[in-house]
Design an enzyme around this catalytic site. Sequence first.
Site, PDB file in Angstrom:
ATOM      1  N   SER A 147       0.845  -1.196   0.000  1.00 46.92           N
ATOM      2  CA  SER A 147       0.000   0.000   0.000  1.00 46.92           C
ATOM      3  C   SER A 147       0.879   1.244   0.000  1.00 46.92           C
ATOM      4  CB  SER A 147      -0.865   0.004   1.266  1.00 46.92           C
ATOM      5  OG  SER A 147      -1.445   1.263   1.453  1.00 46.92           O
ATOM      6  N   TYR A 187      -0.866  -0.313  10.690  1.00 47.60           N
ATOM      7  CA  TYR A 187      -1.107  -0.764   9.312  1.00 47.60           C
ATOM      8  C   TYR A 187       0.076  -0.365   8.423  1.00 47.60           C
ATOM      9  CZ  TYR A 187      -3.244  -1.227   4.693  1.00 47.60           C
ATOM     10  OH  TYR A 187      -3.494  -1.571   3.391  1.00 47.60           O
TER      11      TYR A 187
HETATM   12  P1  NDP Z   1     -11.324  -6.507   0.985  1.00 46.98           P
HETATM   13  O1  NDP Z   1     -11.696  -6.241   2.419  1.00 46.98           O
HETATM   14  O2  NDP Z   1     -12.292  -6.181  -0.094  1.00 46.98           O
HETATM   15  O3  NDP Z   1     -10.874  -8.033   0.836  1.00 46.98           O
HETATM   16  C1  NDP Z   1      -9.972  -8.596   1.750  1.00 46.98           C
HETATM   17  C2  NDP Z   1      -9.802 -10.071   1.466  1.00 46.98           C
HETATM   18  O4  NDP Z   1      -8.874 -10.609   2.428  1.00 46.98           O
HETATM   19  C3  NDP Z   1     -11.100 -10.833   1.624  1.00 46.98           C
HETATM   20  O5  NDP Z   1     -11.140 -11.887   0.680  1.00 46.98           O
HETATM   21  C4  NDP Z   1     -11.002 -11.387   3.037  1.00 46.98           C
HETATM   22  O6  NDP Z   1     -11.740 -12.587   3.079  1.00 46.98           O
HETATM   23  C5  NDP Z   1      -9.494 -11.669   3.129  1.00 46.98           C
HETATM   24  N1  NDP Z   1      -8.985 -11.716   4.498  1.00 46.98           N
HETATM   25  C6  NDP Z   1      -8.915 -10.708   5.399  1.00 46.98           C
HETATM   26  N2  NDP Z   1      -8.406 -11.161   6.557  1.00 46.98           N
HETATM   27  C7  NDP Z   1      -8.143 -12.489   6.368  1.00 46.98           C
HETATM   28  C8  NDP Z   1      -7.617 -13.525   7.185  1.00 46.98           C
HETATM   29  N3  NDP Z   1      -7.252 -13.308   8.463  1.00 46.98           N
HETATM   30  N4  NDP Z   1      -7.485 -14.767   6.668  1.00 46.98           N
HETATM   31  C9  NDP Z   1      -7.862 -15.021   5.389  1.00 46.98           C
HETATM   32  N5  NDP Z   1      -8.367 -14.096   4.571  1.00 46.98           N
HETATM   33  C10 NDP Z   1      -8.508 -12.841   5.060  1.00 46.98           C
HETATM   34  O7  NDP Z   1      -9.930  -5.753   0.783  1.00 46.98           O
HETATM   35  P2  NDP Z   1      -9.119  -5.316  -0.528  1.00 46.98           P
HETATM   36  O8  NDP Z   1      -9.413  -6.233  -1.634  1.00 46.98           O
HETATM   37  O9  NDP Z   1      -9.311  -3.870  -0.700  1.00 46.98           O
HETATM   38  O10 NDP Z   1      -7.615  -5.498  -0.006  1.00 46.98           O
HETATM   39  C11 NDP Z   1      -6.743  -6.531  -0.452  1.00 46.98           C
HETATM   40  C12 NDP Z   1      -5.307  -6.153  -0.101  1.00 46.98           C
HETATM   41  O11 NDP Z   1      -5.003  -4.884  -0.662  1.00 46.98           O
HETATM   42  C13 NDP Z   1      -5.035  -6.011   1.407  1.00 46.98           C
HETATM   43  O12 NDP Z   1      -3.755  -6.554   1.684  1.00 46.98           O
HETATM   44  C14 NDP Z   1      -5.043  -4.499   1.634  1.00 46.98           C
HETATM   45  O13 NDP Z   1      -4.232  -4.115   2.734  1.00 46.98           O
HETATM   46  C15 NDP Z   1      -4.461  -4.009   0.333  1.00 46.98           C
HETATM   47  N6  NDP Z   1      -4.783  -2.612  -0.014  1.00 46.98           N
HETATM   48  C16 NDP Z   1      -6.074  -2.217  -0.338  1.00 46.98           C
HETATM   49  C17 NDP Z   1      -6.308  -0.892  -0.739  1.00 46.98           C
HETATM   50  C18 NDP Z   1      -7.614  -0.405  -1.202  1.00 46.98           C
HETATM   51  O14 NDP Z   1      -7.684   0.800  -1.515  1.00 46.98           O
HETATM   52  N7  NDP Z   1      -8.670  -1.217  -1.271  1.00 46.98           N
HETATM   53  C19 NDP Z   1      -5.227   0.094  -0.777  1.00 46.98           C
HETATM   54  C20 NDP Z   1      -3.938  -0.425  -0.441  1.00 46.98           C
HETATM   55  C21 NDP Z   1      -3.734  -1.732  -0.076  1.00 46.98           C
HETATM   56  P3  NDP Z   1     -12.593 -13.166   4.324  1.00 46.98           P
HETATM   57  O15 NDP Z   1     -13.287 -12.007   4.967  1.00 46.98           O
HETATM   58  O16 NDP Z   1     -13.487 -14.178   3.659  1.00 46.98           O
HETATM   59  O17 NDP Z   1     -11.572 -13.814   5.195  1.00 46.98           O
END
Ligand code: NDP
Length: 282
Positions: free
Chosen positions: A148, A161
């Site tokens: 990020s 974070y």
């Molecule tokens: P979402 O919240 O839309 O999706 C997150 C995904 O991660 C879900 O599939 C969730 O699935 C899974 N997840 C979260 N915690 C766990 C866990 N403990 N074990 C297994 N799966 C987990 O987030 P984004 O798609 O936006 O984010 C994806 C990545 O991108 C992250 O690493 C985030 O930090 C990074 N990011 C996002 C930004 C944005 O603007 N959206 C900006 C910068 C970085 P479930 O709930 O089913 O476990």
Amino acid sequence: MSNSKDFNGKVVLITGSSGGIGATTAIEFSRNGANVVITGRNANNLSEVGKECQNVSPKGLPPLEVVADVSKDDDCKRLIDSTIKIFGKLDVLVNNAGFGMGSLITDANILDKYKQIMDTNLRSVVYLTHLSVEHLEKTKGNIINMSSVASMKPFCGFSLYSMSKCALDMFTKCLALELGPKGIRVNTIKYRICLNYEICITITERLSVSPGHVRTNFLQVVGYSKSQSDARYDELANKYPLARVGESKDIANAVLFMASSESSFVTGINFLSDGGALYSNI
Ligand code: NDP
């Protein structure tokens, strides 16, 4: 010349693929012929993504669905073991699972928050990488870590974070040196997260999850309604040099490029896909 996005016969594991960027990335790999392994904690969401992956796959390949929590070591081990058991190999590991959480150093539960963030965003990546190296060495595969802009720019109220993503960047660079001789490339993709002091404090006091600039479930996870979330993204879009916020597909495209043979001489880099946000005054 072969199609750079042809992942026929490749096995790609994407963590956090039950929603958001991970789901879109899994669907794009499927569309381009890969056998994908999708994983997350929510079985229903996973199954929906699984259907879509199979629908777009040219050969109708069903993905392997593994319900797992990456903050748990046993689940990480089961994830890699199941992948090898079913497909016999691993070509690409996308460490995407992660979440944002506001934190102030005066928070009474600061150490609980620290553990939660680090276990999900960082420890899981270290362990999954550890478990994958022997398999990736055989396929001369590669690893992509989801970072990020928060790793490059300090944001008040998001120290934990930001630290997790900053450490992830350095882990990537060190691993690129360590694993290069084994033929394994390691890179990060990063994009913008929406943070300013007011939002950080509001979110920190509210539900402890940060909003993102790529349209995913981030805002709805913290309790925004769909319409509030859409309105927030629309408001942000006006401030972007490219006049829009990112879509999951923008990031998925970057991941596919980084995983493909087109980038076979690229390792240890932080690839920024943020619509110019870092260098503008957002
Ligand atoms: P979402 O919240 O839309 O999706 C997150 C995904 O991660 C879900 O599939 C969730 O699935 C899974 N997840 C979260 N915690 C766990 C866990 N403990 N074990 C297994 N799966 C987990 O987030 P984004 O798609 O936006 O984010 C994806 C990545 O991108 C992250 O690493 C985030 O930090 C990074 N990011 C996002 C930004 C944005 O603007 N959206 C900006 C910068 C970085 P479930 O709930 O089913 O476990």
